[in-house]
Design an enzyme around this catalytic site. Structure first.
Site, PDB file in Angstrom:
ATOM      1  N   GLU A 256       1.248  -0.248   2.369  1.00  0.00           N
ATOM      2  CA  GLU A 256       1.455  -1.171   1.253  1.00  0.00           C
ATOM      3  C   GLU A 256       2.243  -0.379   0.225  1.00  0.00           C
ATOM      4  OE1 GLU A 256       0.559  -4.175   1.467  1.00  0.00           O
ATOM      5  OE2 GLU A 256      -0.871  -4.126   3.109  1.00  0.00           O
ATOM      6  N   CYS A 295       0.875  -3.906  -7.924  1.00  0.00           N
ATOM      7  CA  CYS A 295       1.885  -3.977  -6.874  1.00  0.00           C
ATOM      8  C   CYS A 295       2.433  -5.391  -6.760  1.00  0.00           C
ATOM      9  CB  CYS A 295       1.288  -3.529  -5.562  1.00  0.00           C
ATOM     10  SG  CYS A 295      -0.246  -4.382  -5.190  1.00  0.00           S
TER      11      CYS A 295
END
Ligand code: NAP
Length: 508
Positions: A256, A295
């Site tokens: 990620e 994020c």
């Protein structure tokens, strides 16, 4: 000053000098030290494989779910202390600290609930029994078995509790022991949460390890049944993916990484409409919550030329001075600080790169590095400039891109090279279908913001345990959560072939 320990081989152990100092990002006060030097990481992994794995695999999904529920309660019981530690060590407001801590316990609880629906089994069935040849006696079925190694979790600095919990939930429910490594700079709340988990007495021996400090030689100790789930920068992700030992052992890696999440305001959205207001509300939240250090925070906004000026005016009114960054221990603070001194320098440097192709239209960039970084809106001069689509500024900044049509808008989104989340504000079915075709393959999550969900929308930034998290390309190519999908990374799919009566008895 507190020396943070690691929890390996079922006991708390301190590393040796040199130590890294963890500080308050606003005041600079030194809070704790951490080091993983001198810890026997090979022994830690061997212990988890030998004891933690078998203990978890012996449990049914229902039992593993009960374990997750218990761990959620244990972390929740330390909530007040975790809030204080998060504010001090990561510079967040109380409300942003809750977002991290409560998000972590809610994810554990959500997986505990999912566990009940998976029943008293110890592995997953995938599809139905199928006839494989001329005779119905020869049959096959896919099953998904937990790997026998250790799930190594390496996390980023921005979610010290949620990062720990969301990965743990899937690995434990799948039946794998975990070694979790938080980012060193913000590990203080993580260590406290793990202390609560350990003190609960619920963790089976060897099932959980915490590595506080740098990863050291960890990757040199991995073997084929281990997996690595990483959240952090694309640069570190690449180092992990291409580590010789990881490659030689074909260790599964889930990444990620960076993502320049995009928002498109479609041509059917009019200024002042409910959908427009939803867009503005969610944009302000994405820019300011955790000072833009999510994020999934919005980085690029693509909108019709006609909306540019109204949006700049509205953002100016809503962001300034309401969201002036302040020390979160003060009263009524709406936006806190960046999580570490190094982030102040990093965000300013990256903003400098973006400024080569964009102009500041709301707010002003600080003249020197600071963790109290204000919200800044930029407007692209050249909407196709690669720097605007490739450099992730991990702070409260967003760039506006005027687009002549929805086709141009999709094209601009795709220049980001893959996002964790893309959002399209529209009330038009045709535009929604067009967006799905144009953006679906380029994003992990696609949110349609419309008047119909204005009341309920959680916005692009909130990662929900029942929906997949992860995106292609620049976003790392990973997949976490998404209900039972999140377990897949920790399971080996086995095509089992044999005599139907035997398979029927084996799998029920
Ligand atoms: P980072 O510098 O890449 O660090 C992430 C983690 O990797 C930390 O725990 C770090 O440990 C560890 N690490 C560093 N070098 C390593 C190596 N050679 N081998 C093994 N581990 C290593 O990233 P960050 O600055 O913490 O996080 C910011 C980035 O994370 C942003 O770009 C953001 O987009 C991304 N992010 C993505 C997601 C997502 O879900 N996609 C979520 C949050 C953040 P130390 O702290 O000990 O150095």
């Amino acid at each position: 000053m507190q020396a943070l320990s690691s929890y390996v081989l079922d006991r708390w152990q301190e590393g040796r000098a040199p130590f890294t100092t963890l500080s308050n990002p606003v005041t600079g006060e030194a809070l704790a030290t951490a080091s993983s030097n001198g810890l026997d990481l090979g022994a830690a992994l061997a212990h988890a494989r030998a004891h933690g794995g078998p203990a978890l695999r012996a449990m049914t999904f229902v039992q593993r779910g009960a374990l997750l529920e218990g761990l959620a309660k244990a972390i929740h019981s330390a909530r007040d202390e975790l809030l204080e530690l998060s504010i001090a060590n990561t510079g967040v407001t109380r409300s942003d600290a809750k977002f991290d801590i409560d998000g972590g316990t809610a994810t554990l609880t959500s997986y505990a609930t999912l566990a009940k629906s998976l029943g008293e089994r110890r592995f997953l069935l995938d599809g139905e029994l199928e006839q494989l040849g001329r005779s119905p006696r020869f049959a096959g079925r896919h099953v998904r078995m937990p790997l026998h190694g250790v799930a190594i979790h390496i996390n980023a600095f921005n979610f010290p509790i949620w990062g720990l919990a969301e990965k743990l939930a899937c690995a434990f429910l799948a039946g794998m022991p975990v070694l979790s490594k938080p980012a060193t700079s913000t590990a203080l709340p993580t260590v406290r949460a793990v202390r609560a988990m350990v003190d609960s007495g619920l963790l089976p021996a060897g099932s959980f390890s915490l590595l506080t400090g740098s990863a050291g030689t960890l990757l040199e100790q991995v073997s084929a049944q281990d997996v690595i789930a990483f959240t952090g920068s694309a640069d570190t992700g690449l180092k992990i993916r291409s580590h010789p030992r990881v490659a030689a052992e074909s260790v599964r890696v889930n990444i990620e990484a960076d993502s320049l999440n995009a928002v498109v305001v479609a041509p059917d959205v009019e200024a002042g409409s409910e959908t427009y207001e939803l867009f503005l509300r969610e944009l302000v939240r994405e820019m300011t919550q955790k000072s833009g250090q999510k994020c999934t925070a919005t980085r690029r906004v693509i909108l019709p030329e006609a909306l540019l000026e109204p949006v700049i005016t509205a953002l100016g009114e809503r962001l300034l001075p309401e969201f002036a960054p302040r020390n979160p221990v003060e009263e009524h603070v709406r936006m806190g600080a960046l999580a570490a001194t190094a982030q102040g320098a990093d965000v300013l440097a990256k903003a400098g790169l973006v400024l080569t192709a964009a102009d500041v239209v709301v707010g002003a960039l600080p003249t020197e590095a600071t963790t109290l970084f204000p919200p800044v809106v930029l407007r692209a001069r050249d909407v196709r400039a690669s720097v605007l689509h490739e450099v992730e500024v991990f702070g409260p900044l967003v760039t506006l891109f005027p687009a002549a049509s929805s086709t141009e808008a999709w094209e601009l989104v795709r220049l980001g090279g893959g996002t964790l989340v893309s959002t399209v504000y529209t009330d038009d079915l045709g535009t929604s279908l067009e967006a799905l075709e144009a953006l679906g393959p380029f994003t992990g999550r696609l949110l349609f913001g419309s008047a119909r969900i204005a009341e309920f929308s959680t916005g692009p930034g909130l990662v929900l345990p029942q929906m997949a998290h992860g995106g292609p390309g620049r976003a790392g190519g990973g997949l976490e959560l998404g209900g039972v999908r999140g377990l897949g990374f920790y399971l080996q799919t086995v095509a089992v072939q044999g005599a139907r009566p035997i398979l029927e008895k084996m799998f029920g």
